[in-house]
Design a protein around this motif. Structure first.
Motif, PDB file in Angstrom:
ATOM      1  N   UNK A 122      -0.017   5.740  12.303  1.00 18.81           N
ATOM      2  CA  UNK A 122      -0.123   5.550  10.866  1.00 18.81           C
ATOM      3  C   UNK A 122       0.254   6.875  10.227  1.00 18.81           C
ATOM      4  N   UNK A 123       1.285   6.885   9.396  1.00 23.69           N
ATOM      5  CA  UNK A 123       1.829   8.121   8.841  1.00 23.69           C
ATOM      6  C   UNK A 123       1.333   8.429   7.435  1.00 23.69           C
ATOM      7  N   UNK A 124       0.519   7.555   6.868  1.00 20.02           N
ATOM      8  CA  UNK A 124       0.081   7.757   5.498  1.00 20.02           C
ATOM      9  C   UNK A 124       1.183   7.372   4.511  1.00 20.02           C
ATOM     10  N   UNK A 125       1.113   7.918   3.327  1.00 23.24           N
ATOM     11  CA  UNK A 125       2.069   7.586   2.267  1.00 23.24           C
ATOM     12  C   UNK A 125       3.412   8.276   2.525  1.00 23.24           C
ATOM     13  N   UNK A 126       4.411   7.500   2.925  1.00 21.65           N
ATOM     14  CA  UNK A 126       5.741   8.049   3.193  1.00 21.65           C
ATOM     15  C   UNK A 126       6.786   6.986   2.855  1.00 21.65           C
ATOM     16  N   UNK A 127       8.031   7.410   2.782  1.00 20.14           N
ATOM     17  CA  UNK A 127       9.123   6.470   2.571  1.00 20.14           C
ATOM     18  C   UNK A 127       9.522   5.861   3.901  1.00 20.14           C
ATOM     19  N   UNK A 128      10.315   4.795   3.866  1.00 21.58           N
ATOM     20  CA  UNK A 128      10.751   4.155   5.098  1.00 21.58           C
ATOM     21  C   UNK A 128      11.668   5.088   5.901  1.00 21.58           C
ATOM     22  N   UNK A 153       0.804  -1.226   0.000  1.00 22.99           N
ATOM     23  CA  UNK A 153       0.000   0.000   0.000  1.00 22.99           C
ATOM     24  C   UNK A 153       0.835   1.273   0.000  1.00 22.99           C
ATOM     25  N   UNK A 154       2.107   1.161   0.392  1.00 19.92           N
ATOM     26  CA  UNK A 154       2.940   2.353   0.504  1.00 19.92           C
ATOM     27  C   UNK A 154       2.690   3.139   1.774  1.00 19.92           C
ATOM     28  N   UNK A 155       1.840   2.595   2.661  1.00 25.20           N
ATOM     29  CA  UNK A 155       1.545   3.254   3.937  1.00 25.20           C
ATOM     30  C   UNK A 155       2.694   2.990   4.917  1.00 25.20           C
TER      31      UNK A 155
END
Length: 199
Positions: free
Chosen positions: A98-104, A75-77
Motif C-alpha cells: 500500500x503506497x498511500x496517496x500517489x498517482x498511478x 480514495x486515491x490510495x
C-alpha cells in the motif's frame, strides 16, 4: 534462533551454578564472554548459509518478475504488486504494498522498484522485469532531472547499474493479470505497508 537460545540459556545456567559454588565474581565476566562467543559463532554460520543461498540463486538462469500498480479512484490510495518466477514459470515469491496517496504512474514505478529490489535481495543476477506501463518505461529511459518523479526513477536507474543483468521490458496487460491482482490486493493493506510471501 532456537539453537542459539538453548545455547545461551545453558551457558547462563552453568555460570549461575559455578557462581554459587565458587562465589567468584569473575564468573560473570567469563559468562559474558562465553555468550558473546556463542552469538558470534552462530552469526558466522548464518552469514555462511546466506552466502551459500546467494550462490545457489546465482546458478539459476533467468527469473521473471511481473509487476503492476493500481489506484483506487475513490480514495486515491495506490498499490503495487508483483511476483517472481523461475525459467520454468515456477512461483518463487510475491509481494504487494500500500503506497498511500500517489498517482498511478508513481504506483507503476514503485512496483518496478519493488520487483527489482526483491530480486536483488534474493541474490538473483539475471532478471527480467515485466510491466504493462509503457509510460514508466519511457520515464526510466528518458525522464529529465526536473521530473517530479525523478527520485523514484533515479532509484530504479541506480539499481540497474549494479553488478547483474536486469532488463525492464513491456508486457501486455493480458499477460500481467497476476501482478495486477497483487497490486489491487495491496490496497487493502495498512497504509504505507508492504507484505512479501514466499512459496
Amino acid at each position: 534462533w532456537q539453537v542459539v537460545f538453548q545455547q545461551v540459556v545453558y551457558s547462563i545456567w552453568g555460570g549461575r551454578n559455578r557462581f554459587y559454588v565458587n562465589e567468584d565474581s569473575s564468573t560473570v565476566d567469563s559468562l559474558a564472554k562465553t555468550i558473546a562467543a556463542v552469538l558470534e559463532a552462530n552469526q558466522r554460520v548464518l552469514e555462511k548459509e546466506l552466502r551459500s543461498k546467494k550462490r545457489q540463486n546465482m546458478n539459476i538462469r533467468w527469473i521473471k518478475v511481473n509487476v503492476d500498480g493500481a489506484l483506487s479512484t475513490r480514495s486515491g490510495i495506490a498499490g503495487a504488486g508483483g511476483l517472481l518466477r523461475d525459467e520454468n514459470r515456477v512461483w518463487i515469491s510475491g509481494f504487494r504494498a500500500n503506497l498511500g496517496q500517489r498517482t498511478i504512474t508513481e504506483a507503476e514505478l514503485w512496483a518496478i522498484w519493488f520487483g527489482m529490489q526483491t530480486a536483488w535481495e534474493k541474490g538473483y543476477t539475471k532478471v527480467i522485469i515485466e510491466t504493462d506501463s509503457k509510460m514508466s518505461l519511457e520515464l526510466i529511459d528518458k525522464a529529465a532531472t526536473e521530473s517530479p518523479l525523478m527520485v523514484t526513477i533515479s532509484q530504479i536507474r541506480n539499481l540497474r547499474k549494479r553488478q547483474w543483468q536486469c532488463e525492464v521490458i513491456h508486457q501486455w496487460r493480458e499477460g500481467n493479470m497476476s501482478a495486477d491482482w497483487l497490486a489491487k490486493s495491496g490496497l487493502s493493506l495498512e497504509e504505507r505497508s508492504e507484505e512479501r510471501r514466499v512459496g
